[in-house]
Motif scaffolding. Structure first.
Motif, PDB file in Angstrom:
ATOM      1  N   CYS A 165      54.041  28.497  36.431  1.00  0.00           N
ATOM      2  CA  CYS A 165      53.033  29.553  36.543  1.00  0.00           C
ATOM      3  C   CYS A 165      51.951  29.193  37.570  1.00  0.00           C
ATOM      4  O   CYS A 165      51.613  28.014  37.757  1.00  0.00           O
ATOM      5  CB  CYS A 165      52.349  29.786  35.202  1.00  0.00           C
ATOM      6  N   GLU A 228      47.710  37.272  43.094  1.00  0.00           N
ATOM      7  CA  GLU A 228      47.960  37.742  41.737  1.00  0.00           C
ATOM      8  C   GLU A 228      48.559  36.600  40.940  1.00  0.00           C
ATOM      9  O   GLU A 228      49.672  36.144  41.222  1.00  0.00           O
ATOM     10  CB  GLU A 228      48.885  38.961  41.747  1.00  0.00           C
ATOM     11  N   ASP A 230      49.795  34.410  37.440  1.00  0.00           N
ATOM     12  CA  ASP A 230      50.515  34.611  36.177  1.00  0.00           C
ATOM     13  C   ASP A 230      49.560  34.542  34.985  1.00  0.00           C
ATOM     14  O   ASP A 230      49.749  35.242  33.988  1.00  0.00           O
ATOM     15  CB  ASP A 230      51.594  33.539  36.009  1.00  0.00           C
ATOM     16  N   SER A 250      41.880  42.226  39.123  1.00  0.00           N
ATOM     17  CA  SER A 250      42.673  42.321  40.360  1.00  0.00           C
ATOM     18  C   SER A 250      43.414  41.033  40.677  1.00  0.00           C
ATOM     19  O   SER A 250      44.336  41.030  41.500  1.00  0.00           O
ATOM     20  CB  SER A 250      41.759  42.675  41.538  1.00  0.00           C
ATOM     21  N   LYS A 253      48.626  39.495  37.979  1.00  0.00           N
ATOM     22  CA  LYS A 253      49.768  40.347  38.315  1.00  0.00           C
ATOM     23  C   LYS A 253      50.197  41.174  37.106  1.00  0.00           C
ATOM     24  O   LYS A 253      49.885  40.816  35.951  1.00  0.00           O
ATOM     25  CB  LYS A 253      50.936  39.493  38.809  1.00  0.00           C
ATOM     26  N   PRO A 254      50.891  42.284  37.295  1.00  0.00           N
ATOM     27  CA  PRO A 254      51.416  43.048  36.154  1.00  0.00           C
ATOM     28  C   PRO A 254      52.259  42.159  35.247  1.00  0.00           C
ATOM     29  O   PRO A 254      53.111  41.396  35.714  1.00  0.00           O
ATOM     30  CB  PRO A 254      52.268  44.133  36.821  1.00  0.00           C
ATOM     31  N   GLY A 256      50.990  39.723  33.696  1.00  0.00           N
ATOM     32  CA  GLY A 256      50.283  38.449  33.615  1.00  0.00           C
ATOM     33  C   GLY A 256      49.346  38.389  32.424  1.00  0.00           C
ATOM     34  O   GLY A 256      49.018  39.400  31.802  1.00  0.00           O
ATOM     35  N   ARG A 297      48.402  42.106  31.336  1.00  0.00           N
ATOM     36  CA  ARG A 297      48.118  43.086  32.408  1.00  0.00           C
ATOM     37  C   ARG A 297      49.125  44.217  32.358  1.00  0.00           C
ATOM     38  O   ARG A 297      50.344  44.009  32.283  1.00  0.00           O
ATOM     39  CB  ARG A 297      48.210  42.379  33.788  1.00  0.00           C
TER      40      ARG A 297
END
Length: 298
Positions: A165, A228, A230, A250, A253-254, A256, A297
């Protein structure tokens, strides 16, 4: 050499007057302390609030004549408050001469967090060599593992899959959370703090744990690149966490993970609302009157 300590308990409006008296009497240093277990967790920016009962303490070299010093203080008190018939009492104490740094070092012991992780003072041997041992010397930076918020964060990190990660440690202090992440399998850490001393302490503790120099980068807040991560951990205060919500969101990450601490239970709702738009937030976890919040996220 022993030291002479003189204390007086007063209200916050008069604390600075007593500070001036002690300094005029020749003390080496003055400190203010809470007299009634009334913590001030997060003062307004630019303010230095005191407690309703503030203990003002002056530290004097032992060669000061106690009788003469007290006489000077009583004269100054009478001049400052001529109409006050209930003036606070000056209390005296002789302090034993100690090496205070060594005293603290002797009382800082290895601590376990979760199932795998131990935080060990760098001057002691790890009690379980086969465990994940983080060797720590905090220096002048915050973060030893003794505070409940740090403990909450370390226990959460120990429970997470961190292999490979990228982790952001925002408000890194001593680097304890970022370095723990590396020892628990993270590939790289980006450590951020407003205090250059914290960045130095983090770098020193990285090398103390014999980790590769390129696995952790340090940044002041305005220098962190647009990435972005983890996992993002931020063990700071509620006010900055609210203000930083767009920035921190921001940086994840999606899918995360987010970890927030340095918080009191009444602050949970405000912080959850600040991050709810970007994260699926879990209920708070409490330990010794402090909480952590975590989220995924969206």
């Amino acid at each position: 050499m022993p030291w002479l300590q003189i204390k007086v308990t007063t209200d916050p409006e008069q604390a600075e007057r007593y500070e001036d008296m002690l300094l005029a009497a020749g003390c080496a240093v003055v400190t203010f302390q809470d007299g009634e277990d009334e913590p001030i967790f997060e003062p307004d920016l630019g303010t230095t609030p005191l407690w309703s009962q503030t203990v003002v303490t002056g530290l004097f070299a032992a060669e000061h004549d106690l009788t003469e010093t007290l006489e000077l203080l009583h004269q100054a008190q009478d001049l400052a408050f001529p109409n006050d018939s209930h003036k606070p009492v000056f209390k005296t104490e002789i302090l034993e001469d100690k090496d205070w740094e060594r005293e603290w070092m002797e009382n800082y012991h290895p601590m376990q967090f979760g199932k795998r992780l131990w935080v060990c003072p760098s001057w002691r041997e790890a009690p379980h060599p086969e465990a994940v041992n983080l060797m720590l010397d905090p220096g002048l930076a915050f973060g030893t593992g003794t505070h409940p918020t740090t403990a909450l964060c370390l226990e959460w990190l120990d429970s997470q899959p961190l292999d490979d990660c990228l982790v952001i440690d925002y408000g890194c202090g001593s680097g304890i959370l970022g370095i723990a992440s590396l020892l628990l399998g993270a590939r790289k850490v980006m450590a951020v703090d407003i205090d250059p001393q914290a960045l130095l302490a983090t770098r020193d503790n990285l090398l103390r744990n014999q980790l590769e120099d390129d696995r952790l980068n340090t940044y002041l807040p305005g220098e962190i690149p647009a990435i972005e991560a983890d996992v993002l951990v931020a063990n700071i205060l509620a006010g900055p966490l609210v203000q930083l919500a767009p920035t921190l969101s921001s940086l994840v990450k999606p899918g995360g993970r987010l970890l927030l601490s340095g918080l009191l239970p009444p602050q949970a709702e405000e912080i959850t609302l600040a991050y709810h738009g970007c994260f699926e937030m879990a209920p708070p976890v409490e330990h010794d009157g402090w909480i952590r919040l975590t989220g995924i996220r969206r």
